[in-house]
Design an enzyme around this catalytic site. Sequence first.
Site, PDB file in Angstrom:
ATOM      1  N   ASP A  74      49.507  71.254 -46.466  1.00  0.00           N
ATOM      2  CA  ASP A  74      48.562  71.531 -47.307  1.00  0.00           C
ATOM      3  C   ASP A  74      47.867  72.658 -46.906  1.00  0.00           C
ATOM      4  OD1 ASP A  74      46.547  70.628 -45.401  1.00  0.00           O
ATOM      5  OD2 ASP A  74      46.408  68.769 -46.374  1.00  0.00           O
ATOM      6  N   HIS A  87      43.117  66.041 -50.325  1.00  0.00           N
ATOM      7  CA  HIS A  87      44.670  66.309 -49.929  1.00  0.00           C
ATOM      8  C   HIS A  87      45.639  65.233 -49.963  1.00  0.00           C
ATOM      9  CE1 HIS A  87      42.308  69.759 -48.312  1.00  0.00           C
ATOM     10  NE2 HIS A  87      41.456  68.956 -47.587  1.00  0.00           N
TER      11      HIS A  87
END
Length: 473
Positions: free
Chosen positions: A114, A19
């Site tokens: 995210d 991420h």
Amino acid sequence: MPKNNKHHAALLASPGMGHLIPIVGLGKRMATHHDFHVTIFFIASDHGLTTSLLKSPTVENLDIVPLPLVDISALVGPNTQLVEKLIIIVRESLPSLRSLIAAMKYRPSALIVDLFGADAFDIAEEFGMLKYVFNTANAWCLAAILHSSRLGNKFILEHHIKGQKPLEIPGCKSLSFEDTPESLRNIDRSGQLEFHGFKMTNSHGILINTWEDLESSTIEALRDNNHLRGLVKVPIYPIGPLVGQDGNQALDKQVKQWLDKQPIESVIYVSFGSGSTLSATQMTELAWGLEQSQQKFIWVVRPPSNNAVGTYFTIGKDDVDGTPDYLPQGFFTRTKEIGLVIPMWAPQVQILSHPSVGGFLSHCGWNSTLESIMNGVPMIAWPLYAEQKMNAAMLTEDFEIAVRPKVSTTEEIVGREVIGNMVITIMADKEGKAMRDRVKELKNRAEKALCKGGSSFNFLSQVAKDCMHHLLA
């Protein structure tokens, strides 16, 4: 809170390099090419690679701020799935995020999170910010999550899990049961991800780390309300590929000297990501397969584990030539003319970009996949967890830039003969050359998408315009 004429954006990254790498890439691109002042909030980790990544060259108008590490031990158990843990960690970090945003001199016009950060949208609404999701995986994975959310657990359980029938995603490639991520297979614990799927559709847009030309039919399906029956009512922005730069990490002198001596595109790079591991038996077979192929290789080696996500521990006694006890006896001596073993970690982008590297045996994380494409390197697909099997299916079936074992790499041992043959296919056969030509074409198309006037550049420019309009409203 005062305003200024520059549009500010706050980005939130969940724990994990998968991420953080694309979030940092997005932040750098927004600051460098689209006139943003960007603050990246990331949830602190004791993983040394996080620190390494954040030592990258400074970018003007980019700040990187860690959030305190939270203790979730009372909220999870030994069987809590990784996806659920990530969502809980983000949720427990929200008070710190709110305090830091409240203290900012200039209010961000947008909050970009995210896939696991949608709970932060309450903070965005409180401060009057636009809300965006950055899907750090590909468009097909996003479509699978959103469509599964719409179908619900009962249908998924009866049709896809128990019946093991392909999951038909309207307008997209079907998803076989064998390639389904654990987060969608495990119905008992998939509610968190489904809930986040619904939250994503209440954002002002979804950014995806892909580009229009790579997944055009899937992106079209995501935008088509008829295909996904009204689920996706927000704009879709393919703004990738955003890949890592390895920060200030330079190639080790020994590695560089070794690579410099090898012929162009003669070396296969073997790595399973920043923390993945293989079992001891599988590592032995991989070692023999590399040796028997007689192709040049660089292998990033970690001690074996029965858990693919990886564990680090002290290794045992080494062989007389320095070979660790979990590799075949005398492996270093027998492969010293064709191979180089790097312990634990290596600057992947630097290696993939070296002219001598012509193949990549990879776990197929999306970051690694994009890095391989952006360097024109075909792959051996060896997926281990998360959406990696989906990525492997795309690479082999759709893009035809990879080979993949016929057996499951998570449930069976891939034998040395199979491994050796795959290495030879990629590095020495006509089939491998054809894959190399195709991946180089993908590389060229990706570079065009990122250039000024390209599709990815234009989509991110549209996000910037929306943020400026919101700031001035």
